[in-house]
Write a protein that holds these residues in place. Sequence first.
Motif, PDB file in Angstrom:
ATOM      1  N   PRO A   1       0.056   6.481  -6.887  1.00  0.00           N
ATOM      2  CA  PRO A   1      -0.167   5.224  -6.163  1.00  0.00           C
ATOM      3  C   PRO A   1      -0.450   4.106  -7.161  1.00  0.00           C
ATOM      4  CG  PRO A   1      -2.138   6.589  -6.059  1.00  0.00           C
ATOM      5  CD  PRO A   1      -1.075   7.417  -6.750  1.00  0.00           C
ATOM      6  N   ILE A   2      -0.269   2.873  -6.712  1.00  0.00           N
ATOM      7  CA  ILE A   2      -0.565   1.708  -7.557  1.00  0.00           C
ATOM      8  C   ILE A   2      -1.919   1.150  -7.151  1.00  0.00           C
ATOM      9  CG2 ILE A   2       0.199  -0.594  -8.251  1.00  0.00           C
ATOM     10  CD1 ILE A   2       3.035   0.243  -7.503  1.00  0.00           C
ATOM     11  N   ILE A   3      -2.807   0.967  -8.121  1.00  0.00           N
ATOM     12  CA  ILE A   3      -4.126   0.375  -7.875  1.00  0.00           C
ATOM     13  C   ILE A   3      -4.033  -1.103  -8.246  1.00  0.00           C
ATOM     14  CG2 ILE A   3      -6.573   0.463  -8.414  1.00  0.00           C
ATOM     15  CD1 ILE A   3      -6.195   3.378  -9.221  1.00  0.00           C
ATOM     16  N   PHE A   4      -3.890  -1.962  -7.247  1.00  0.00           N
ATOM     17  CA  PHE A   4      -3.606  -3.363  -7.516  1.00  0.00           C
ATOM     18  C   PHE A   4      -4.793  -4.088  -8.158  1.00  0.00           C
ATOM     19  CE2 PHE A   4      -0.852  -2.214  -3.914  1.00  0.00           C
ATOM     20  CZ  PHE A   4       0.374  -2.483  -4.482  1.00  0.00           C
ATOM     21  N   GLN A   5      -5.998  -3.651  -7.855  1.00  0.00           N
ATOM     22  CA  GLN A   5      -7.164  -4.344  -8.394  1.00  0.00           C
ATOM     23  C   GLN A   5      -7.251  -4.211  -9.916  1.00  0.00           C
ATOM     24  OE1 GLN A   5      -7.196  -2.171  -5.903  1.00  0.00           O
ATOM     25  NE2 GLN A   5      -7.675  -3.463  -4.127  1.00  0.00           N
ATOM     26  N   SER A   6      -6.834  -3.071 -10.453  1.00  0.00           N
ATOM     27  CA  SER A   6      -6.937  -2.835 -11.898  1.00  0.00           C
ATOM     28  C   SER A   6      -5.591  -2.833 -12.599  1.00  0.00           C
ATOM     29  CB  SER A   6      -7.647  -1.495 -12.154  1.00  0.00           C
ATOM     30  OG  SER A   6      -6.901  -0.425 -11.591  1.00  0.00           O
TER      31      SER A   6
ATOM     32  N   SER B   1       0.821  -1.220   0.000  1.00  0.00           N
ATOM     33  CA  SER B   1       0.000   0.000   0.000  1.00  0.00           C
ATOM     34  C   SER B   1       0.851   1.264   0.000  1.00  0.00           C
ATOM     35  CB  SER B   1      -0.945   0.007   1.205  1.00  0.00           C
ATOM     36  OG  SER B   1      -0.213  -0.047   2.424  1.00  0.00           O
ATOM     37  N   ASN B   2       2.134   1.145   0.400  1.00  0.00           N
ATOM     38  CA  ASN B   2       3.023   2.309   0.403  1.00  0.00           C
ATOM     39  C   ASN B   2       3.862   2.422  -0.858  1.00  0.00           C
ATOM     40  OD1 ASN B   2       2.248   3.309   2.905  1.00  0.00           O
ATOM     41  ND2 ASN B   2       3.694   2.024   4.013  1.00  0.00           N
ATOM     42  N   GLN B   3       3.687   1.506  -1.811  1.00  0.00           N
ATOM     43  CA  GLN B   3       4.444   1.592  -3.056  1.00  0.00           C
ATOM     44  C   GLN B   3       3.920   2.733  -3.921  1.00  0.00           C
ATOM     45  OE1 GLN B   3       4.167  -2.455  -4.624  1.00  0.00           O
ATOM     46  NE2 GLN B   3       6.368  -2.673  -4.310  1.00  0.00           N
ATOM     47  N   ARG B   4       4.834   3.457  -4.508  1.00  0.00           N
ATOM     48  CA  ARG B   4       4.494   4.555  -5.406  1.00  0.00           C
ATOM     49  C   ARG B   4       5.338   4.447  -6.675  1.00  0.00           C
ATOM     50  NH1 ARG B   4       1.226   4.467  -2.112  1.00  0.00           N
ATOM     51  NH2 ARG B   4       0.391   6.155  -0.799  1.00  0.00           N
ATOM     52  N   VAL B   5       4.814   5.003  -7.757  1.00  0.00           N
ATOM     53  CA  VAL B   5       5.528   5.052  -9.030  1.00  0.00           C
ATOM     54  C   VAL B   5       5.908   6.497  -9.300  1.00  0.00           C
ATOM     55  CG1 VAL B   5       5.418   4.603 -11.505  1.00  0.00           C
ATOM     56  CG2 VAL B   5       4.284   3.066  -9.905  1.00  0.00           C
ATOM     57  N   LEU B   6       7.194   6.735  -9.523  1.00  0.00           N
ATOM     58  CA  LEU B   6       7.702   8.063  -9.848  1.00  0.00           C
ATOM     59  C   LEU B   6       7.958   8.113 -11.347  1.00  0.00           C
ATOM     60  CD1 LEU B   6       8.953  10.754  -8.481  1.00  0.00           C
ATOM     61  CD2 LEU B   6      11.137   9.652  -8.973  1.00  0.00           C
ATOM     62  N   LEU B   7       7.392   9.115 -12.020  1.00  0.00           N
ATOM     63  CA  LEU B   7       7.579   9.297 -13.456  1.00  0.00           C
ATOM     64  C   LEU B   7       8.153  10.684 -13.715  1.00  0.00           C
ATOM     65  CD1 LEU B   7       4.150   7.903 -14.734  1.00  0.00           C
ATOM     66  CD2 LEU B   7       6.324   6.689 -14.638  1.00  0.00           C
ATOM     67  N   ILE B   8       9.215  10.738 -14.506  1.00  0.00           N
ATOM     68  CA  ILE B   8       9.846  12.008 -14.842  1.00  0.00           C
ATOM     69  C   ILE B   8       9.867  12.151 -16.354  1.00  0.00           C
ATOM     70  CG2 ILE B   8      11.939  13.414 -14.692  1.00  0.00           C
ATOM     71  CD1 ILE B   8      12.712  11.891 -12.204  1.00  0.00           C
TER      72      ILE B   8
ATOM     73  N   LEU C   1      10.292  -4.236 -29.668  1.00  0.00           N
ATOM     74  CA  LEU C   1       9.805  -3.730 -28.385  1.00  0.00           C
ATOM     75  C   LEU C   1      10.790  -4.038 -27.257  1.00  0.00           C
ATOM     76  CD1 LEU C   1       6.014  -4.690 -28.510  1.00  0.00           C
ATOM     77  CD2 LEU C   1       7.039  -2.453 -28.851  1.00  0.00           C
ATOM     78  N   TRP C   2      11.359  -5.249 -27.298  1.00  0.00           N
ATOM     79  CA  TRP C   2      12.263  -5.721 -26.259  1.00  0.00           C
ATOM     80  C   TRP C   2      11.565  -5.736 -24.909  1.00  0.00           C
ATOM     81  CZ3 TRP C   2      15.805  -8.812 -27.342  1.00  0.00           C
ATOM     82  CH2 TRP C   2      16.820  -9.130 -26.432  1.00  0.00           C
ATOM     83  N   GLY C   3      12.213  -6.199 -23.892  1.00  0.00           N
ATOM     84  CA  GLY C   3      11.537  -6.309 -22.610  1.00  0.00           C
ATOM     85  C   GLY C   3      12.400  -5.858 -21.458  1.00  0.00           C
ATOM     86  N   ASP C   4      11.751  -5.381 -20.420  1.00  0.00           N
ATOM     87  CA  ASP C   4      12.450  -4.980 -19.209  1.00  0.00           C
ATOM     88  C   ASP C   4      11.474  -5.154 -18.054  1.00  0.00           C
ATOM     89  OD1 ASP C   4      14.368  -4.057 -17.566  1.00  0.00           O
ATOM     90  OD2 ASP C   4      14.173  -1.956 -18.094  1.00  0.00           O
ATOM     91  N   ILE C   5      11.985  -5.528 -16.882  1.00  0.00           N
ATOM     92  CA  ILE C   5      11.108  -5.750 -15.740  1.00  0.00           C
ATOM     93  C   ILE C   5      10.984  -4.456 -14.957  1.00  0.00           C
ATOM     94  CG2 ILE C   5      10.708  -7.116 -13.675  1.00  0.00           C
ATOM     95  CD1 ILE C   5      10.637  -8.589 -16.397  1.00  0.00           C
ATOM     96  N   THR C   6       9.752  -3.967 -14.827  1.00  0.00           N
ATOM     97  CA  THR C   6       9.540  -2.715 -14.128  1.00  0.00           C
ATOM     98  C   THR C   6       9.564  -2.928 -12.619  1.00  0.00           C
ATOM     99  OG1 THR C   6       8.210  -1.903 -15.956  1.00  0.00           O
ATOM    100  CG2 THR C   6       8.014  -0.762 -13.867  1.00  0.00           C
ATOM    101  N   HIS C   7       8.695  -3.773 -12.102  1.00  0.00           N
ATOM    102  CA  HIS C   7       8.704  -4.016 -10.665  1.00  0.00           C
ATOM    103  C   HIS C   7       7.859  -5.227 -10.304  1.00  0.00           C
ATOM    104  CE1 HIS C   7       5.216  -1.394 -11.402  1.00  0.00           C
ATOM    105  NE2 HIS C   7       4.663  -1.942 -10.364  1.00  0.00           N
ATOM    106  N   TYR C   8       8.037  -5.676  -9.080  1.00  0.00           N
ATOM    107  CA  TYR C   8       7.247  -6.758  -8.507  1.00  0.00           C
ATOM    108  C   TYR C   8       6.349  -6.164  -7.432  1.00  0.00           C
ATOM    109  CZ  TYR C   8       6.301 -10.725  -5.413  1.00  0.00           C
ATOM    110  OH  TYR C   8       5.698 -11.657  -4.616  1.00  0.00           O
ATOM    111  N   VAL C   9       5.097  -6.611  -7.373  1.00  0.00           N
ATOM    112  CA  VAL C   9       4.194  -6.150  -6.312  1.00  0.00           C
ATOM    113  C   VAL C   9       3.750  -7.347  -5.485  1.00  0.00           C
ATOM    114  CG1 VAL C   9       3.413  -4.109  -7.556  1.00  0.00           C
ATOM    115  CG2 VAL C   9       2.191  -6.258  -7.868  1.00  0.00           C
ATOM    116  N   THR C  10       3.366  -7.091  -4.271  1.00  0.00           N
ATOM    117  CA  THR C  10       3.211  -8.162  -3.298  1.00  0.00           C
ATOM    118  C   THR C  10       1.971  -9.016  -3.504  1.00  0.00           C
ATOM    119  OG1 THR C  10       2.171  -6.557  -1.826  1.00  0.00           O
ATOM    120  CG2 THR C  10       4.504  -6.973  -1.514  1.00  0.00           C
ATOM    121  N   ASN C  11       1.069  -8.651  -4.421  1.00  0.00           N
ATOM    122  CA  ASN C  11      -0.070  -9.535  -4.669  1.00  0.00           C
ATOM    123  C   ASN C  11       0.262 -10.588  -5.723  1.00  0.00           C
ATOM    124  OD1 ASN C  11       0.022  -7.949  -6.916  1.00  0.00           O
ATOM    125  ND2 ASN C  11      -2.159  -7.481  -6.965  1.00  0.00           N
TER     126      ASN C  11
END
Length: 351
Positions: free
Chosen positions: A68-73, A52-59, A293-303
């Motif tokens: 914030p990350i909405i895990f349901q959607s 619930s405290n995870q955030r995404v920073l975009l520059i 396109l290639w691929g890269d891993i952005t992040h893992y979330v706990t759900n």
Amino acid sequence: MADLPIETIFEILTRVPAKVVGRSRSVCKEWYALLSTRDFIRVHSSRSLVSSNQRVLLIDDLTCSVHPIIFQSYDYGPRSIVTLPFDHQNNDVSILSHLNGLLCVCLNHTNELLLWNPTTIAFKRLSTPDSLGIYINNLDAVGLYADDADDYKVLHIKRRRHVYESYVYSRELNFWRNIPFLTRQEYLSPNFAWSPGTFCGGTMYFTLCECWVGGTNVVICFDINSEQFKEISFPPVPSTGFVQGVLVNVKNELHMFATTGWFEITIDLWTLKEDYWIKVLSCPPIPPISLSLWGDITHYVTNGNWFVMTKLGKLFTIEMDTKPFEILYPVTWFRGYKGAVFVETVVSPSI
């Protein structure tokens, strides 16, 4: 809360969001002193490491925003605009590493390294007059870690004038020092590309990949206690195409998404067990992600979901709890090159 024992206040406030801690410091001198102690910051940080405290920073060129990350959607929530507290230019800030709410960033117009907490807005310049803390893109590698004494440190591997040098910056001492770095002479070639460092289980890991088909690919490990480097093998992926390994720490276990291919690529997930790689799952015979396109891993979330980010901004979700691989499908939003997933904490970039 004025009549509560200080121990009770400590327990309550180590469980509130970081921004509430910031406001609480202005309540009184006693609270300011309590909420600024190393013990409080350490306990609060450990209790903040939840989804619930995870955030995404975009520059982008003009703005810096936090979502914030909405895990349901599998989407990002409404943005909050953050003012960058340091001098910068358009398209200037690269995020190199992150840990417990701190980001290690580079200002591209000066090549300076900084530690920055986007929640508290505090930052610390790491560059020195004798050119330590200066990062060169495509030549250097950086990793952020914390030792057993809770001292946050930056490992900086520099490739200069046909030699490698490595330095460790200590937040506690506000000082860079040189440490021995041993590796093969052929890795000095600019054909080798370093990944950012991934901290896991007392070790910092980097991938080092040669940028052509059939090239050499290895993993470089740095033990933070002995401050010794060693090399371990890459997962046994086919060498018939370009290879990329993206490292992720999941619940203190090191994982790698290994992408390989030529006109099309596949993705395999591996986990490290005592210096040996074990395959967790493989991409099935579905239309693979195209090489363009290639691929890269952005992040893992706990759900239980992984996000796979492509270079052109297309995002895929991998649901780890379903059968592989009815699990690869496009979703909206993206991190992009200038961004990071972080946890909101009150960890300071300086002492």
